[in-house]
Design a protein around this motif. Structure first.
Motif, PDB file in Angstrom:
ATOM      1  N   PRO A 156       0.828  -1.213   0.000  1.00 44.58           N
ATOM      2  CA  PRO A 156       0.000   0.000   0.000  1.00 44.58           C
ATOM      3  C   PRO A 156       0.863   1.264   0.000  1.00 44.58           C
ATOM      4  CG  PRO A 156      -0.022  -1.043   2.155  1.00 44.58           C
ATOM      5  CD  PRO A 156       0.716  -1.973   1.246  1.00 44.58           C
ATOM      6  N   ALA A 157       0.308   2.320  -0.543  1.00 47.18           N
ATOM      7  CA  ALA A 157       0.995   3.608  -0.571  1.00 47.18           C
ATOM      8  C   ALA A 157       1.165   4.138   0.852  1.00 47.18           C
ATOM      9  CB  ALA A 157       0.212   4.606  -1.411  1.00 47.18           C
ATOM     10  N   ILE A 158       2.184   4.947   1.027  1.00 47.54           N
ATOM     11  CA  ILE A 158       2.479   5.551   2.327  1.00 47.54           C
ATOM     12  C   ILE A 158       2.243   7.054   2.216  1.00 47.54           C
ATOM     13  CG2 ILE A 158       4.283   5.980   4.037  1.00 47.54           C
ATOM     14  CD1 ILE A 158       5.595   3.345   2.911  1.00 47.54           C
ATOM     15  N   ILE A 159       1.328   7.552   3.027  1.00 43.19           N
ATOM     16  CA  ILE A 159       1.009   8.980   3.064  1.00 43.19           C
ATOM     17  C   ILE A 159       1.721   9.571   4.273  1.00 43.19           C
ATOM     18  CG2 ILE A 159      -0.825  10.693   3.310  1.00 43.19           C
ATOM     19  CD1 ILE A 159      -2.727   8.508   2.133  1.00 43.19           C
ATOM     20  N   LEU A 160       2.489  10.619   4.035  1.00 43.62           N
ATOM     21  CA  LEU A 160       3.267  11.248   5.101  1.00 43.62           C
ATOM     22  C   LEU A 160       2.807  12.695   5.254  1.00 43.62           C
ATOM     23  CD1 LEU A 160       6.637   9.905   3.740  1.00 43.62           C
ATOM     24  CD2 LEU A 160       5.532   9.091   5.818  1.00 43.62           C
ATOM     25  N   LEU A 161       2.153  13.008   6.353  1.00 47.16           N
ATOM     26  CA  LEU A 161       1.689  14.371   6.607  1.00 47.16           C
ATOM     27  C   LEU A 161       2.611  15.008   7.637  1.00 47.16           C
ATOM     28  CD1 LEU A 161      -2.121  13.590   6.848  1.00 47.16           C
ATOM     29  CD2 LEU A 161      -0.841  14.402   4.851  1.00 47.16           C
TER      30      LEU A 161
END
Length: 156
Positions: free
Chosen positions: A55-60
């Protein structure tokens, strides 16, 4: 966060759409990513798509809080320099703090190729391109020359 969660979701949707368009033009065997700043959004938000079905990794609001002393040097590409690759030293392990949509701080350790991709994208948030990380006297090479090196990432 969480007051800005709707905005964060809108931005990540834009990042995924940009990656989809890019992926149609050029496949990235080692994974790919893009940072909001690369597509004209002034927010600290990159997305990384690891290779394969992960899965994609979202970094906020990501922040590297620790990095290993163990470093390796691999060729990297970048949407900013589509036709060249550069030999870049990076730590084999990084610890990253991010903000979840609910406002919670999340700490994750990334290793090897994934650490490289995430570090690369976080650099964009700091205004750095991979060329700033290359050793002095080492220049990027054309993609055609890179393909002749036989040096694809070989992380286990």
């Amino acid at each position: 966060m969480p007051a800005e969660s709707d905005e964060a979701e809108r931005i990540t949707d834009e990042l995924f759409a940009a990656m989809e368009r890019i992926g149609q033009v050029h496949p990235f065997a080692q994974g790919m990513g893009t940072a909001a700043s690369q597509i004209g959004i002034g927010r600290a938000a990159p997305v990384v798509q690891p290779p394969g079905d992960a899965p994609a990794i979202i970094l906020l609001n990501p922040r590297i809080t620790d990095r290993s002393d163990d470093v390796d040097e691999q060729y990297e590409g970048c949407l900013s320099f589509f036709d060249v690759r550069g030999l870049v030293p990076r730590p084999l392990k990084i610890t990253v703090e991010t903000t979840a949509l609910i406002g919670e701080i999340v700490t994750t350790v990334y290793e090897r190729g994934l650490a490289r991709c995430i570090h690369h994208e976080i650099d964009h948030l700091d205004g750095l391109l991979y060329t700033a990380r290359m050793r002095t006297g080492v220049d990027p090479i054309p993609v055609e020359e890179y393909r002749q090196t036989g040096r694809a990432w070989a992380y286990e």
